[in-house]
Design a protein around this motif. Sequence first.
Motif, PDB file in Angstrom:
ATOM      1  N   TYR A 270      17.970 -73.952 -15.136  1.00  0.00           N
ATOM      2  CA  TYR A 270      19.250 -73.257 -15.187  1.00  0.00           C
ATOM      3  C   TYR A 270      20.004 -73.479 -13.879  1.00  0.00           C
ATOM      4  N   PRO A 271      21.333 -73.414 -13.916  1.00  0.00           N
ATOM      5  CA  PRO A 271      22.113 -73.582 -12.682  1.00  0.00           C
ATOM      6  C   PRO A 271      21.871 -72.434 -11.708  1.00  0.00           C
ATOM      7  N   GLN A 272      21.996 -72.741 -10.442  1.00  0.00           N
ATOM      8  CA  GLN A 272      21.869 -71.762  -9.358  1.00  0.00           C
ATOM      9  C   GLN A 272      20.510 -71.072  -9.321  1.00  0.00           C
ATOM     10  N   GLY A 273      19.483 -71.770  -9.813  1.00  0.00           N
ATOM     11  CA  GLY A 273      18.125 -71.245  -9.729  1.00  0.00           C
ATOM     12  C   GLY A 273      17.862 -70.005 -10.561  1.00  0.00           C
ATOM     13  N   VAL A 274      18.667 -69.775 -11.584  1.00  0.00           N
ATOM     14  CA  VAL A 274      18.497 -68.595 -12.438  1.00  0.00           C
ATOM     15  C   VAL A 274      17.203 -68.705 -13.248  1.00  0.00           C
ATOM     16  N   SER A 275      16.497 -67.588 -13.396  1.00  0.00           N
ATOM     17  CA  SER A 275      15.324 -67.532 -14.272  1.00  0.00           C
ATOM     18  C   SER A 275      15.495 -66.380 -15.253  1.00  0.00           C
ATOM     19  N   PHE A 276      14.840 -66.476 -16.384  1.00  0.00           N
ATOM     20  CA  PHE A 276      15.013 -65.504 -17.464  1.00  0.00           C
ATOM     21  C   PHE A 276      13.629 -65.084 -17.956  1.00  0.00           C
ATOM     22  N   ASN A 277      13.119 -63.979 -17.408  1.00  0.00           N
ATOM     23  CA  ASN A 277      11.793 -63.475 -17.786  1.00  0.00           C
ATOM     24  C   ASN A 277      11.892 -62.575 -19.017  1.00  0.00           C
ATOM     25  N   ILE A 278      10.889 -62.672 -19.863  1.00  0.00           N
ATOM     26  CA  ILE A 278      10.778 -61.778 -21.016  1.00  0.00           C
ATOM     27  C   ILE A 278       9.343 -61.274 -21.092  1.00  0.00           C
ATOM     28  N   ALA A 279       9.141 -60.207 -21.822  1.00  0.00           N
ATOM     29  CA  ALA A 279       7.794 -59.662 -21.988  1.00  0.00           C
ATOM     30  C   ALA A 279       7.551 -59.349 -23.457  1.00  0.00           C
ATOM     31  N   TYR A 280       6.350 -59.628 -23.907  1.00  0.00           N
ATOM     32  CA  TYR A 280       5.918 -59.235 -25.242  1.00  0.00           C
ATOM     33  C   TYR A 280       5.227 -57.887 -25.106  1.00  0.00           C
ATOM     34  N   SER A 281       5.557 -56.967 -26.004  1.00  0.00           N
ATOM     35  CA  SER A 281       5.082 -55.589 -25.863  1.00  0.00           C
ATOM     36  C   SER A 281       4.391 -55.077 -27.108  1.00  0.00           C
ATOM     37  N   PHE A 282       3.473 -54.152 -26.872  1.00  0.00           N
ATOM     38  CA  PHE A 282       2.867 -53.362 -27.942  1.00  0.00           C
ATOM     39  C   PHE A 282       3.760 -52.159 -28.187  1.00  0.00           C
ATOM     40  N   TYR A 283       4.058 -51.877 -29.452  1.00  0.00           N
ATOM     41  CA  TYR A 283       4.943 -50.771 -29.821  1.00  0.00           C
ATOM     42  C   TYR A 283       4.194 -49.738 -30.663  1.00  0.00           C
ATOM     43  N   CYS A 284       4.462 -48.463 -30.386  1.00  0.00           N
ATOM     44  CA  CYS A 284       3.997 -47.384 -31.254  1.00  0.00           C
ATOM     45  C   CYS A 284       4.851 -46.156 -30.951  1.00  0.00           C
ATOM     46  N   LEU A 285       4.658 -45.107 -31.713  1.00  0.00           N
ATOM     47  CA  LEU A 285       5.355 -43.853 -31.431  1.00  0.00           C
ATOM     48  C   LEU A 285       4.758 -43.204 -30.189  1.00  0.00           C
ATOM     49  N   GLN A 286       5.598 -42.589 -29.368  1.00  0.00           N
ATOM     50  CA  GLN A 286       5.093 -41.868 -28.197  1.00  0.00           C
ATOM     51  C   GLN A 286       4.066 -40.818 -28.612  1.00  0.00           C
ATOM     52  N   THR A 287       4.316 -40.168 -29.736  1.00  0.00           N
ATOM     53  CA  THR A 287       3.425 -39.095 -30.185  1.00  0.00           C
ATOM     54  C   THR A 287       2.070 -39.609 -30.660  1.00  0.00           C
ATOM     55  N   GLU A 288       1.972 -40.924 -30.934  1.00  0.00           N
ATOM     56  CA  GLU A 288       0.731 -41.490 -31.451  1.00  0.00           C
ATOM     57  C   GLU A 288      -0.001 -42.368 -30.445  1.00  0.00           C
ATOM     58  N   ARG A 289       0.553 -42.541 -29.264  1.00  0.00           N
ATOM     59  CA  ARG A 289      -0.009 -43.517 -28.322  1.00  0.00           C
ATOM     60  C   ARG A 289      -1.429 -43.177 -27.885  1.00  0.00           C
ATOM     61  N   HIS A 290      -1.812 -41.880 -27.910  1.00  0.00           N
ATOM     62  CA  HIS A 290      -3.150 -41.492 -27.484  1.00  0.00           C
ATOM     63  C   HIS A 290      -4.093 -41.208 -28.652  1.00  0.00           C
ATOM     64  N   SER A 291      -3.635 -41.442 -29.879  1.00  0.00           N
ATOM     65  CA  SER A 291      -4.518 -41.216 -31.025  1.00  0.00           C
ATOM     66  C   SER A 291      -5.624 -42.267 -31.025  1.00  0.00           C
ATOM     67  N   PRO A 292      -6.819 -41.933 -31.532  1.00  0.00           N
ATOM     68  CA  PRO A 292      -7.924 -42.899 -31.548  1.00  0.00           C
ATOM     69  C   PRO A 292      -7.571 -44.196 -32.264  1.00  0.00           C
ATOM     70  N   LEU A 293      -6.878 -44.091 -33.394  1.00  0.00           N
ATOM     71  CA  LEU A 293      -6.495 -45.289 -34.138  1.00  0.00           C
ATOM     72  C   LEU A 293      -5.604 -46.193 -33.292  1.00  0.00           C
ATOM     73  N   THR A 294      -4.570 -45.626 -32.697  1.00  0.00           N
ATOM     74  CA  THR A 294      -3.635 -46.415 -31.896  1.00  0.00           C
ATOM     75  C   THR A 294      -4.320 -47.008 -30.677  1.00  0.00           C
ATOM     76  N   GLN A 295      -5.214 -46.262 -30.061  1.00  0.00           N
ATOM     77  CA  GLN A 295      -5.932 -46.765 -28.887  1.00  0.00           C
ATOM     78  C   GLN A 295      -6.756 -48.003 -29.236  1.00  0.00           C
ATOM     79  N   ILE A 296      -7.428 -47.971 -30.376  1.00  0.00           N
ATOM     80  CA  ILE A 296      -8.243 -49.121 -30.791  1.00  0.00           C
ATOM     81  C   ILE A 296      -7.345 -50.305 -31.136  1.00  0.00           C
TER      82      ILE A 296
END
Length: 308
Positions: A270-296
């Motif tokens: 890219y011009p002027q040394g620009v970089s474009f970082n992205i991240a792949y993420s795990f998604y779930c409901l905040q209310t379910e993030r600590h449930s045993p199923l979601t943890q596994i």
Amino acid sequence: MTNYQACNTRYDKMENKINLNLINTLILLKKYRSMRTVAKVLGKSESAVSKDLAKLRGEFSDQLFVKTQNGFESTHYLSQIYQELESAYLQLVSVVNKPIEFQPHLYKELITIAIADPEYDLLVSRLYPKLVAHFPLAKLNFVTWGPDSIDKLMRGDIDCGIHLQNERFSKDIYQKTLKVDQIVTAVHKRYEISEWDEIKPLPFVFIDVPGWNEFSYRFQDVLPKKHREDISYGVRVDKLRSALQIAANSKVAIQSPTRYLSDDFSVIAYPQGVSFNIAYSFYCLQTERHSPLTQILSQLIRESYQEV
């Protein structure tokens, strides 16, 4: 004062009397009769226990203890309510400390995981055997992430998802980074292009990613302002595989994460040394993030990403 007002007044006073943080101090003081011993058990100073005792006096309608030669003795009032009070407190502690029983090998419900299209083929073959090993009786449903996937996640129709990180989503959705990559501009090596100025005359194949950039192309915001007009699309697709095939067989440029590019492509800086970082993420409901199923599920997906 009406009967209704009198009832409300009594109820308000009752609400103010209950402070569960102090009930344990009361129980210990009745058991040991010594403020010094209670302080030692609780890991507090005697002064702190004395203050707790003062708070207890203010929260009950009668005196609780009398200091005698034998230590703190229960008053008639405390003796009358103590058995029920201790029983209720211990029951509450038992409920709070009770472990949640979850047996993955007996889980029979449907498990639905939404995966961003470019990641689908990379992950399903690795994730499937891990899930079967942990959930042999469950039914598995792998779906491609679509425009309505967030709504389905909110409704509980999807257990979790894998997508590019998106700060625009509701805070009710939990996101955890799985992998970081860069989006780059690339062109097939047969065209022997290596500089940004050589790329400008070429049409671009644009990729619409549901739930991420179907309405705007983020790399245009990343580019320096004077270079944003350098890019113009010749074709738009919503499948990365199709975009790569077009770029492999035609003289067009492509914006792609590096993980999908073969050695047949040249990466154009890219011009002027620009970089474009992205991240792949795990998604779930905040209310379910600590449930045993979601943890596994989160752990198995993370392990799969370590193998890709």
